[in-house]
Design a protein around this motif. Structure first.
Motif, PDB file in Angstrom:
ATOM      1  N   LYS A 128      12.647  36.526  22.327  1.00 42.27           N
ATOM      2  CA  LYS A 128      13.735  36.754  23.277  1.00 42.27           C
ATOM      3  C   LYS A 128      14.872  35.748  23.145  1.00 42.27           C
ATOM      4  CE  LYS A 128      11.149  34.479  26.961  1.00 42.27           C
ATOM      5  NZ  LYS A 128      10.416  34.759  28.188  1.00 42.27           N
ATOM      6  N   SER A 129      14.625  34.570  22.602  1.00 38.69           N
ATOM      7  CA  SER A 129      15.701  33.593  22.428  1.00 38.69           C
ATOM      8  C   SER A 129      16.705  34.046  21.372  1.00 38.69           C
ATOM      9  CB  SER A 129      15.132  32.218  22.052  1.00 38.69           C
ATOM     10  OG  SER A 129      14.642  32.226  20.718  1.00 38.69           O
ATOM     11  N   ARG A 130      16.356  35.073  20.595  1.00 39.77           N
ATOM     12  CA  ARG A 130      17.227  35.577  19.524  1.00 39.77           C
ATOM     13  C   ARG A 130      17.920  36.886  19.905  1.00 39.77           C
ATOM     14  NH1 ARG A 130      18.261  32.808  15.253  1.00 39.77           N
ATOM     15  NH2 ARG A 130      17.813  34.465  13.813  1.00 39.77           N
ATOM     16  N   VAL A 131      17.764  37.325  21.158  1.00 35.74           N
ATOM     17  CA  VAL A 131      18.422  38.552  21.613  1.00 35.74           C
ATOM     18  C   VAL A 131      19.923  38.306  21.675  1.00 35.74           C
ATOM     19  CG1 VAL A 131      18.679  40.192  23.518  1.00 35.74           C
ATOM     20  CG2 VAL A 131      16.405  39.380  22.873  1.00 35.74           C
ATOM     21  N   LEU A 132      20.677  39.199  21.053  1.00 38.81           N
ATOM     22  CA  LEU A 132      22.134  39.074  20.980  1.00 38.81           C
ATOM     23  C   LEU A 132      22.853  39.869  22.060  1.00 38.81           C
ATOM     24  CD1 LEU A 132      22.438  39.483  17.121  1.00 38.81           C
ATOM     25  CD2 LEU A 132      22.470  37.341  18.425  1.00 38.81           C
ATOM     26  N   SER A 133      22.359  41.080  22.326  1.00 36.06           N
ATOM     27  CA  SER A 133      23.002  41.911  23.338  1.00 36.06           C
ATOM     28  C   SER A 133      22.002  42.870  23.954  1.00 36.06           C
ATOM     29  CB  SER A 133      24.190  42.685  22.759  1.00 36.06           C
ATOM     30  OG  SER A 133      23.747  43.681  21.872  1.00 36.06           O
ATOM     31  N   VAL A 134      22.274  43.210  25.216  1.00 36.75           N
ATOM     32  CA  VAL A 134      21.442  44.162  25.949  1.00 36.75           C
ATOM     33  C   VAL A 134      22.378  45.061  26.745  1.00 36.75           C
ATOM     34  CG1 VAL A 134      19.667  44.454  27.725  1.00 36.75           C
ATOM     35  CG2 VAL A 134      19.520  42.531  26.134  1.00 36.75           C
ATOM     36  N   THR A 135      22.108  46.347  26.702  1.00 35.15           N
ATOM     37  CA  THR A 135      22.805  47.299  27.563  1.00 35.15           C
ATOM     38  C   THR A 135      21.784  47.827  28.545  1.00 35.15           C
ATOM     39  OG1 THR A 135      24.314  47.899  25.777  1.00 35.15           O
ATOM     40  CG2 THR A 135      24.203  49.397  27.662  1.00 35.15           C
ATOM     41  N   ILE A 136      22.153  47.788  29.823  1.00 33.93           N
ATOM     42  CA  ILE A 136      21.241  48.168  30.900  1.00 33.93           C
ATOM     43  C   ILE A 136      21.856  49.334  31.662  1.00 33.93           C
ATOM     44  CG2 ILE A 136      20.093  47.379  33.006  1.00 33.93           C
ATOM     45  CD1 ILE A 136      20.471  44.482  31.852  1.00 33.93           C
ATOM     46  N   THR A 183      20.112  30.901  26.826  1.00 35.90           N
ATOM     47  CA  THR A 183      19.802  31.973  25.879  1.00 35.90           C
ATOM     48  C   THR A 183      20.287  33.340  26.352  1.00 35.90           C
ATOM     49  OG1 THR A 183      17.588  32.318  26.818  1.00 35.90           O
ATOM     50  CG2 THR A 183      17.773  30.748  24.982  1.00 35.90           C
ATOM     51  N   PHE A 184      21.094  33.390  27.427  1.00 38.32           N
ATOM     52  CA  PHE A 184      21.591  34.685  27.892  1.00 38.32           C
ATOM     53  C   PHE A 184      22.394  35.364  26.780  1.00 38.32           C
ATOM     54  CE2 PHE A 184      21.870  33.690  32.737  1.00 38.32           C
ATOM     55  CZ  PHE A 184      20.517  33.883  32.866  1.00 38.32           C
ATOM     56  N   ILE A 222      15.737  52.163  35.815  1.00 39.19           N
ATOM     57  CA  ILE A 222      16.396  51.302  34.844  1.00 39.19           C
ATOM     58  C   ILE A 222      15.920  51.623  33.426  1.00 39.19           C
ATOM     59  CG2 ILE A 222      14.653  49.513  35.276  1.00 39.19           C
ATOM     60  CD1 ILE A 222      16.887  47.431  34.701  1.00 39.19           C
ATOM     61  N   GLU A 223      16.838  51.532  32.491  1.00 37.01           N
ATOM     62  CA  GLU A 223      16.541  51.676  31.060  1.00 37.01           C
ATOM     63  C   GLU A 223      17.360  50.629  30.329  1.00 37.01           C
ATOM     64  OE1 GLU A 223      16.809  54.992  27.461  1.00 37.01           O
ATOM     65  OE2 GLU A 223      16.950  55.635  29.556  1.00 37.01           O
ATOM     66  N   MET A 224      16.779  50.030  29.297  1.00 36.32           N
ATOM     67  CA  MET A 224      17.473  48.980  28.540  1.00 36.32           C
ATOM     68  C   MET A 224      17.387  49.246  27.041  1.00 36.32           C
ATOM     69  SD  MET A 224      16.316  45.400  30.234  1.00 36.32           S
ATOM     70  CE  MET A 224      16.353  45.092  31.973  1.00 36.32           C
ATOM     71  N   ILE A 225      18.450  48.870  26.341  1.00 35.79           N
ATOM     72  CA  ILE A 225      18.445  48.808  24.884  1.00 35.79           C
ATOM     73  C   ILE A 225      18.859  47.396  24.482  1.00 35.79           C
ATOM     74  CG2 ILE A 225      18.916  51.263  24.587  1.00 35.79           C
ATOM     75  CD1 ILE A 225      21.785  50.604  23.956  1.00 35.79           C
ATOM     76  N   ALA A 226      18.403  46.930  23.328  1.00 36.48           N
ATOM     77  CA  ALA A 226      18.689  45.564  22.927  1.00 36.48           C
ATOM     78  C   ALA A 226      18.856  45.446  21.420  1.00 36.48           C
ATOM     79  CB  ALA A 226      17.553  44.636  23.377  1.00 36.48           C
ATOM     80  N   THR A 227      19.584  44.393  21.037  1.00 42.38           N
ATOM     81  CA  THR A 227      19.734  44.004  19.643  1.00 42.38           C
ATOM     82  C   THR A 227      19.412  42.518  19.552  1.00 42.38           C
ATOM     83  OG1 THR A 227      21.480  45.624  19.292  1.00 42.38           O
ATOM     84  CG2 THR A 227      21.299  43.869  17.665  1.00 42.38           C
ATOM     85  N   ALA A 228      18.594  42.147  18.570  1.00 39.33           N
ATOM     86  CA  ALA A 228      18.210  40.742  18.392  1.00 39.33           C
ATOM     87  C   ALA A 228      18.364  40.356  16.929  1.00 39.33           C
ATOM     88  CB  ALA A 228      16.767  40.517  18.820  1.00 39.33           C
ATOM     89  N   ALA A 229      18.547  39.073  16.695  1.00 41.76           N
ATOM     90  CA  ALA A 229      18.530  38.529  15.337  1.00 41.76           C
ATOM     91  C   ALA A 229      17.081  38.309  14.936  1.00 41.76           C
ATOM     92  CB  ALA A 229      19.299  37.225  15.278  1.00 41.76           C
ATOM     93  N   LYS A 230      16.835  38.414  13.661  1.00 41.07           N
ATOM     94  CA  LYS A 230      15.485  38.195  13.108  1.00 41.07           C
ATOM     95  C   LYS A 230      15.120  36.742  13.194  1.00 41.07           C
ATOM     96  CE  LYS A 230      12.095  39.891  10.644  1.00 41.07           C
ATOM     97  NZ  LYS A 230      10.871  40.049  11.072  1.00 41.07           N
TER      98      LYS A 230
END
Length: 114
Positions: free
Chosen positions: A57-65, A88-89, A106-114
């Motif tokens: 989770k510290s590598r999450v770049l963006s979240v759409t909720i 880390t937000f 609620i539904e979420m999508i996310a993008t994270a760095a490897k």
């Protein structure tokens, strides 16, 4: 790089490409628990999906909720702030929607760095 689909309960829930991890729309399994409970379930799934992809989770770049009850956003924020630290937000957008079906708040999508 070829897309690598992470094995999750639902096919193509998580896709890894070019050092990024994309998590598709994720909802809670138990919709009887309210906004905070549903948010906590989704974030727990994110933890599992990210670990399976070799990141966290510290590598999450963006979240759409997407939420159906904007007046319950403070409940979602409580779970969110318990899951991450301010340092880390990620970038985040919260969108009000009229219906996610079957009691889903609620539904979420996310993008994270490897």
């Amino acid at each position: 790089m070829i897309n690598r689909h992470i094995q999750t309960p639902i096919m193509h829930r998580v896709v890894e490409k070019d050092g990024l991890v994309f998590i598709a729309g994720t909802t809670a399994d138990d919709v009887s628990v309210g906004m905070r409970g549903q948010t906590e379930q989704i974030l727990a799934k994110f933890d599992r999906f990210l670990a399976e992809a070799g990141t966290d989770k510290s590598r999450v770049l963006s979240v759409t909720i997407f939420i159906t009850e904007f007046d319950q956003k403070p409940e979602m924020d409580l779970a969110w702030k318990a899951w991450l630290t301010p340092e880390t937000f990620p970038a985040r957008a919260t969108v009000g929607v009229s219906n996610l079906g079957n009691g889903t708040l609620i539904e979420m999508i996310a993008t994270a760095a490897k």
